[in-house]
Design an enzyme around this catalytic site. Structure first.
Site, PDB file in Angstrom:
ATOM      1  N   ASP A 200      32.131  48.237  49.126  1.00  0.00           N
ATOM      2  CA  ASP A 200      33.262  47.767  48.349  1.00  0.00           C
ATOM      3  C   ASP A 200      32.860  47.273  46.955  1.00  0.00           C
ATOM      4  O   ASP A 200      33.676  47.208  46.039  1.00  0.00           O
ATOM      5  CB  ASP A 200      33.920  46.644  49.174  1.00  0.00           C
ATOM      6  CG  ASP A 200      34.984  45.919  48.395  1.00  0.00           C
ATOM      7  OD1 ASP A 200      34.819  44.703  48.188  1.00  0.00           O
ATOM      8  OD2 ASP A 200      35.956  46.561  47.982  1.00  0.00           O
ATOM      9  N   HIS A 281      41.637  42.695  45.981  1.00  0.00           N
ATOM     10  CA  HIS A 281      42.220  43.102  44.709  1.00  0.00           C
ATOM     11  C   HIS A 281      41.246  43.826  43.808  1.00  0.00           C
ATOM     12  O   HIS A 281      41.574  44.222  42.714  1.00  0.00           O
ATOM     13  CB  HIS A 281      42.763  41.877  43.974  1.00  0.00           C
ATOM     14  CG  HIS A 281      43.788  41.148  44.772  1.00  0.00           C
ATOM     15  ND1 HIS A 281      45.061  41.632  44.958  1.00  0.00           N
ATOM     16  CD2 HIS A 281      43.692  40.013  45.501  1.00  0.00           C
ATOM     17  CE1 HIS A 281      45.715  40.798  45.740  1.00  0.00           C
ATOM     18  NE2 HIS A 281      44.916  39.816  46.092  1.00  0.00           N
ATOM     19  N   ARG A 282      40.020  43.984  44.309  1.00  0.00           N
ATOM     20  CA  ARG A 282      39.016  44.605  43.468  1.00  0.00           C
ATOM     21  C   ARG A 282      39.404  46.043  43.119  1.00  0.00           C
ATOM     22  O   ARG A 282      39.200  46.502  42.009  1.00  0.00           O
ATOM     23  CB  ARG A 282      37.667  44.574  44.171  1.00  0.00           C
ATOM     24  CG  ARG A 282      36.512  44.729  43.208  1.00  0.00           C
ATOM     25  CD  ARG A 282      35.182  44.539  43.908  1.00  0.00           C
ATOM     26  NE  ARG A 282      34.839  43.142  44.061  1.00  0.00           N
ATOM     27  CZ  ARG A 282      34.237  42.616  45.122  1.00  0.00           C
ATOM     28  NH1 ARG A 282      33.940  43.387  46.135  1.00  0.00           N
ATOM     29  NH2 ARG A 282      33.954  41.343  45.188  1.00  0.00           N
ATOM     30  N   ALA A 283      39.984  46.732  44.099  1.00  0.00           N
ATOM     31  CA  ALA A 283      40.358  48.133  43.889  1.00  0.00           C
ATOM     32  C   ALA A 283      41.403  48.247  42.777  1.00  0.00           C
ATOM     33  O   ALA A 283      41.331  49.141  41.932  1.00  0.00           O
ATOM     34  CB  ALA A 283      40.893  48.734  45.180  1.00  0.00           C
TER      35      ALA A 283
END
Ligand SMILES: [Zn+2]
Length: 657
Positions: A200, A281-283
């Site tokens: 991730d 929320h990284r995506a």
């Protein structure tokens, strides 16, 4: 660090549009978060990354700074430049960003840097000796086989990548320097998966495959031989394209600060991420940055839905939530339907995918299904070298010391976590623990003299005790002969293999499977930590025929030998599923006799073992029990073998404390 003169030209790489796009997006905006490249060996992966470094526009650096500080970013200066800047303006130089290769075997000192021991002893001053993170600042940090990197190194690496700074606080040194780099990792899914937490953290992920079109393949060959025949002429011929690409990256970088994703596009991105099913929320943030970088690269000022459609597979493929055993791959159709739905709902008037002409780099990926899965490849990775000779060394000695238990093991190769210091034992290589050594020496300073600021004598030297988490390599060796109950047995073993692999990430375990039937043994699954790979390889498991038990044990020992050559600390386990009866020997030898000989070898090599006796009925004399005795392992009766019982029996022994 590569010498640019010998690097292949980025523009000359045939095909691999998805990979090139992913790299270029990071070149435009390193905050996209790097690239994880999945694929088999020999697929232009490292060539492309090295070639990228040669087209990254030159950077302005503080001349003489060991950390490549940016003279225009006063806030991010290293401690040394900060001190220098107090006595006048810093000298500036211009050079190309570096390509830094982080070997999988690197020590923590090599990665983050360490105290310059010589300087400390001679001058009594603490001086920091920079590591690879320093060298990589504002360049590319490349990790081939990132899935094989030690956990604690991975954590350090990712922390630095996320913060853009390397903070060293150890051995009485506190030092920090900027560490902003494009992190590119490659991995071959055959060799095991990357921990989900690590997955991730890579901004983008691409799956690289060999080229299918004969025309492309011929072009690859022609360019390769032109390159190898005359590197200089080759680079000259491609120089115009390379400089044009460099200019394109520089222009895009210049444009980037003025590019902002419109609010309705952010809604679209949020919808896509939520609908496809990714956590956190990284995506979302990565998708927005990648879309902006793509717009910048194509000289547009506003990213749109089409940019999102093109970057989404790169951002989402490795982040899709999935359960163990779920055969999920990223699906472009699904993405397209989410995109068109969202567009319908929002009514934002962004152009439809067809409204803009021009090639779409992600299209290849779409048709190729950007799979999160490891693909099947040749199971040719057998053990190298002569088994009988090689087996003795790596498996002997400490093998038994842990009762086969999985644990943190003392590491003698400077890898692993520094846990404490001790006086070195005679003959032991010293991994100097400076803090403890100085503490020891400090107590004697008044009684010592000399021209050193601090006088250290051999008796003061302390060595680091490091601990490293090691996994077990478990090879199931299963009787696939005969017809009675064989399919149940094979299914149960498959279930046990998959069951043990479900949480293998955390435990660093690898599981393999050997079956024996007819006149030989077959490696159905080389040891792996990948559930996907195991599922793929164990889709069909041939059974029936005679019982070459000895060949089965031999093949299993060969696999475990290869495993301990990969990592000398690994704990080898053999799980033998048999009734102990063997009617085929090795090279025409007697079946039962050869089987007993091989069982004794298991003990000799120090391999931990469990014999699962599948004999039906109640017989006082059991050939399987005899094998367990000879191999020095445990004996478990399991006439009706199930996957759960089998994995339970193994797990119990691995976890036993
Ligand atoms: Zn500096």
């Amino acid at each position: 660090m590569s010498t640019e003169r010998n690097t292949f030209s980025f523009s000359a790489i045939v095909g691999q549009e998805t990979l090139k796009t992913a790299l270029l997006l990071n070149a435009v905006d390193p905050r996209v978060g790097g690239v994880l490249i999945r694929g088999e060996k020999g697929t232009a992966k490292s060539t492309a990354v090295r070639a990228l470094a040669a087209v990254l526009p030159p950077i302005r650096v503080v001349d003489g700074c060991r950390f490549s500080c940016d003279p225009d970013d006063a806030a991010a200066l290293c401690d040394e430049c900060r001190a220098r800047s107090e006595s006048g303006p810093l000298p500036v130089a211009s050079r190309r960003p570096r390509f830094v290769d982080l070997p999988v075997s690197a020590t923590e000192d090599r990665l983050i840097g360490t105290l310059d021991l010589e300087h400390a002893l001679k001058h009594g001053e603490r001086r920091f000796e920079p590591g690879l993170l320093a060298a990589a600042n504002r360049g590319i940090l490349y990790v081939d086989e990132v899935n094989l990197l030690d956990d604690h190194l991975v954590d350090t690496l990712l922390d630095s990548a996320a913060m853009g700074v390397n903070i060293v606080e150890r051995e009485g040194v506190a030092f920090s320097h900027p560490a902003r780099f494009i992190l590119v990792g490659t991995m071959n899914p055959e060799e095991g998966e990357v921990r989900p937490q690590l997955l991730d953290r890579f901004g983008l992920c691409v799956e690289v495959e060999g080229l299918a079109s004969p025309g492309d393949r011929v072009e690859v060959m022609e360019r390769r031989s032109a390159f190898e025949d005359d590197v200089t002429a080759f680079r000259m011929a491609w120089a115009p394209q390379e400089r044009a690409l460099e200019l394109r990256i520089a222009t895009a970088r210049g444009r980037l600060p003025s590019i902002h994703a419109p609010r309705d596009l952010l809604f679209l991105i949020a919808n896509v991420a939520a609908d496809i099913g990714v956590d956190g929320h990284r995506a979302d943030l990565t998708m927005s940055r990648a879309a902006s970088a793509l717009a910048a690269l194509e000289e547009r000022d506003v990213p749109d839905a089409e940019d999102v459609r093109r970057v989404a597979p790169l951002v989402l493929a490795h982040r899709v939530r999935r359960k163990p055993f779920e055969d999920v791959s990223f699906d472009q159709m699904r993405l397209d339907s989410v995109l068109s739905q969202s567009r319908g709902e929002e009514g934002d008037g962004t152009p439809s995918p067809d409204s803009r002409s021009g090639e779409s780099p992600a299209d290849g990926a779409a048709s190729a299904r950007l799979a999160v899965l490891g693909r099947a490849a040749d199971p040719e990775r057998g053990p190298a070298g002569d088994l009988s000779e090689r087996l003795v060394t790596p498996l002997d000695g400490t093998r038994r010391s842990g009762d086969g238990r999985r644990q943190e093991t003392r590491s003698d190769d400077k890898r692993g976590r520094y846990t404490r210091a001790e006086t070195p034992r005679p003959g032991q290589p010293v991994d100097i623990a400076l803090d403890a050594t100085i503490r020891e020496a400090a107590a004697h300073q008044t009684s010592r003299s000399g021209d050193m600021a601090i006088r250290i004598e051999p008796v003061d030297i302390r060595t680091k005790v490091r601990k490293r988490r090691v996994g077990a390599s478990i090879v199931f060796c299963v009787d696939a002969s005969g017809s009675m109950g064989v399919s149940t047995r094979m299914e149960a073993t498959k279930a046990a293999v998959l069951g043990l692999l479900v949480d293998a990430y955390q435990r660093r375990d690898r599981v393999g499977l050997v079956s024996f039937r007819g006149d030989d043994a077959e490696v159905l699954l080389p040891p792996t930590s990948s559930v996907e790979l195991a599922q793929l390889k164990l889709r069909s498991m041939p059974s029936g025929g005679a019982t070459p038990l000895a060949a089965g044990i031999k093949a299993s020992l060969e696999l475990l030998d290869a495993e301990s050559r990969r990592d000398a600390k690994v704990v080898p386990w053999l799980v033998l599923v048999t009734d102990g009866r063997a009617n085929v020997g090795i090279d025409g030898g007697l079946g039962s006799e050869d089987a007993r000989t091989m069982a004794s070898k298991v003990r000799e090599k120090g391999v931990n073992s469990v014999v699962i006796d599948i004999t039906e009925g109640t017989s006082a004399v059991s050939a399987a029990r005899e094998l367990a005795r000879l191999s020095g392992g445990d004996y478990v009766r399991m006439p009706r073998v199930t996957g759960q019982d089998l994995s339970g029996a193994v797990r119990q022994r691995l976890e036993a404390v």
